[in-house]
Design a protein around this motif. Sequence first.
Motif, PDB file in Angstrom:
ATOM      1  N   ARG A   1       0.940  -1.131  -0.117  1.00  0.00           N
ATOM      2  CA  ARG A   1      -0.025  -0.040   0.056  1.00  0.00           C
ATOM      3  C   ARG A   1       0.913   1.329  -0.041  1.00  0.00           C
ATOM      4  O   ARG A   1       1.719   1.586   0.880  1.00  0.00           O
ATOM      5  CB  ARG A   1      -1.163  -0.062   1.209  1.00  0.00           C
ATOM      6  CG  ARG A   1      -2.024   1.056   1.333  1.00  0.00           C
ATOM      7  CD  ARG A   1      -2.883   0.877   2.586  1.00  0.00           C
ATOM      8  NE  ARG A   1      -3.743   1.672   2.552  1.00  0.00           N
ATOM      9  CZ  ARG A   1      -4.041   3.070   2.958  1.00  0.00           C
ATOM     10  NH1 ARG A   1      -2.589   3.335   3.554  1.00  0.00           N
ATOM     11  NH2 ARG A   1      -4.887   3.755   2.966  1.00  0.00           N
ATOM     12  N   LEU A   2       0.451   2.061  -0.981  1.00  0.00           N
ATOM     13  CA  LEU A   2       1.319   3.493  -0.980  1.00  0.00           C
ATOM     14  C   LEU A   2       2.771   3.329  -1.125  1.00  0.00           C
ATOM     15  O   LEU A   2       3.530   4.322  -0.629  1.00  0.00           O
ATOM     16  CB  LEU A   2       0.803   4.531   0.020  1.00  0.00           C
ATOM     17  CG  LEU A   2      -0.772   4.729   0.018  1.00  0.00           C
ATOM     18  CD1 LEU A   2      -0.898   5.583   1.190  1.00  0.00           C
ATOM     19  CD2 LEU A   2      -1.075   5.496  -1.319  1.00  0.00           C
ATOM     20  N   GLN A   3       3.295   2.220  -1.710  1.00  0.00           N
ATOM     21  CA  GLN A   3       4.692   1.837  -1.768  1.00  0.00           C
ATOM     22  C   GLN A   3       5.515   3.122  -2.617  1.00  0.00           C
ATOM     23  O   GLN A   3       4.992   3.272  -3.755  1.00  0.00           O
ATOM     24  CB  GLN A   3       5.096   0.681  -2.342  1.00  0.00           C
ATOM     25  CG  GLN A   3       6.651   0.268  -2.242  1.00  0.00           C
ATOM     26  CD  GLN A   3       6.859  -1.184  -2.638  1.00  0.00           C
ATOM     27  OE1 GLN A   3       6.378  -2.071  -2.213  1.00  0.00           O
ATOM     28  NE2 GLN A   3       7.373  -1.351  -3.843  1.00  0.00           N
ATOM     29  N   PRO A   4       6.527   3.741  -2.046  1.00  0.00           N
ATOM     30  CA  PRO A   4       6.978   4.749  -3.135  1.00  0.00           C
ATOM     31  C   PRO A   4       7.554   4.315  -4.291  1.00  0.00           C
ATOM     32  O   PRO A   4       8.049   3.105  -4.244  1.00  0.00           O
ATOM     33  CB  PRO A   4       7.926   5.489  -1.914  1.00  0.00           C
ATOM     34  CG  PRO A   4       8.269   4.563  -0.941  1.00  0.00           C
ATOM     35  CD  PRO A   4       7.021   3.578  -0.809  1.00  0.00           C
ATOM     36  N   PRO A   5       8.052   5.194  -4.990  1.00  0.00           N
ATOM     37  CA  PRO A   5       8.789   4.727  -6.288  1.00  0.00           C
ATOM     38  C   PRO A   5      10.284   4.430  -5.951  1.00  0.00           C
ATOM     39  O   PRO A   5      10.770   4.888  -4.623  1.00  0.00           O
ATOM     40  CB  PRO A   5       8.925   6.543  -7.243  1.00  0.00           C
ATOM     41  CG  PRO A   5       8.041   7.239  -6.417  1.00  0.00           C
ATOM     42  CD  PRO A   5       7.784   6.674  -5.023  1.00  0.00           C
TER      43      PRO A   5
END
Lengths: 335, 298
Positions: B63-67
């Motif tokens: 969930r909402l893992q960054p680039p």
Amino acid sequence: MNPAKFFQRLLQLAPVLLGVSFIAFMMLAMTPGDPVALIIGEHAATPEQIETLRRDLGLNQPLLQRFASFLADAVTGNFGTSFYHRRPVAEVIGERLPATIELSLVALIVALVTSIPLGVLAAIRKNTIFDRIATLFSLVGVSMPGFWLGILLIMIFAVNLQLFPVAGRIGFSHEVDPITGFMLIDTLLHRNFAAFGETLRYIALPAVTLGLPMAAILMRVTRTSMLEVLQQDYVTFANAKGLKPRRIFFRHALKNALIPTVSVAAIETGSLLGGNMIVETIFGWPGLGRLVVESIFVRNYPLVQAAVLLYAVTYVLLNFIADILYTLLNPRVKL
Amino acid sequence: MTVIASSTAGAPGLPIWRQNLRVFCANKSALFASAVVVLFVAMAIIAPIIAPHDPNDTDLFRRLQPPVWKEGGDWAYILGCDALGRDILSRLIYGSRISIFIGAAVVLFATVIGILAGLAAGYLRGWVDVVISRIVDILLGFPYLIFAIGLMAMMGPGLVNIVLALVYKEWVIPCRVVRGETLAAREQEYVEAARAVGASSGHIMLREILPNILSAVTVISTVRMANVIIMEASLSFLGLGVQPPTASWGEMVAGGREFIMEAWWVSTFPGLAILALVLAINVASQGLRDAFDPRFAE
């Protein structure tokens, strides 16, 4: 302008307004599902009650007769009852309208204030780096989806730099009794300058989001028309007479160069109406656009229909004003 | 059939269209923009091959893992993940299908309808012209987005409904252009000659006039495609477009709105994709206009 021609042009509006109303009417008439079932909702109703409601709403009449009653009601400002609010649609819309008009006007000011100087400078410094940057700005401005621009501005100026609030029309700390419904005017009338400043901070990001795409178009129009004017004989003649460039520019060129800008601005103000729905949704702006979007999701169709009609009539009238303005400003054009 | 003369400077002796093509190819930014558009179209076609993941594959652990370039990023999910842990890059690639398909379908249908209506109005004149022109005036009386929102609100969301809602309004643009061009063409000698030898109205409209005005219509259609793509994205952003879980750029931007404080990448990348495609179409169509329809060139 010849008054007879003006009235003739005004009369030509009638079939368009009639057609626009018919389409707005048909949008609701063609909606799948029974409006009566929608009004009754989950309440149990006897077949007699359903029949009475159907008769009250005029649904058992032929389509054209229903359109005629719709039109007669619309002219008197009666758009039926908002299912969701259980109040007349006109009243609900009336409450939200000032916020939308205020936002649109500020956006228009933002667009004019940025586009005219940029367009004029780009024309004067044609083919310089400034011109290229201004042209790029214009190209990006028309290509950028408004909803994304709004979110970017929130991310940069509200979340990261915390210069502006994320959403709303005024903070809870300021109580302003409505007089005109326009917050910027009301705060001034109350001489509450702190609240005025606060209102400006709240309106800044939505107005820029709404105004920038319009600025991009206007900048291009101003640049093109300024370039044309600068090549006219009377400008060359003024130059030859030895008039100061500033005088030539303000007294001769600018006035004529702005004619197309003004009429395009009037037309584009109509496009702001569509943009309002998006911008008001992003910034939680309590205007008509957001109300329409909310109404769609609760299937409050009479309100959506009334708003579509209101927007379309405003748009037609703005186009008419644009035509008239163009004629008034440019005596060579005959209406 | 006569071919309209172009004022474009080109090598003498070559057919007009090749001269125009030369002018277009000399415009580097238009050429580059066209390459970008072709890349987007290719990406849409081969989406299942190049997308690294299933665009609808959810995993709340991501969930909402960054680039990848941010702390916590992962090379397997280069542009990060959205609130349901779906791969943003894969959704972007699949989302291009919706934008390009709707853009192309709407412009195609609208252009065909607009050409037929415009030819009929401009050539047949009389009541046909009055009826068509009045319908055009009425439809122009609606701001585009409001018309589309009103129709989508009534018809309900969905791919076919978006195409219909946009076509209903879009056809008036090519129709107006074609009507104007046909009115002018109708007085030309080649049309009078065809009439004199007894050609039918249908033959004159479709075989004589149409080929001569096609370049103007094509230029308008490419310009309009950019507008249609923004319209589709706006409808999807408002939740009136293609329905989840189908990936569409507008819906992806909307999905990231709630998380702009903590996960800017969810909204930013799909917005950039829309900007890149629309900008490329705009620049390319400007080049096309300058080369193929120099009357409108700045």
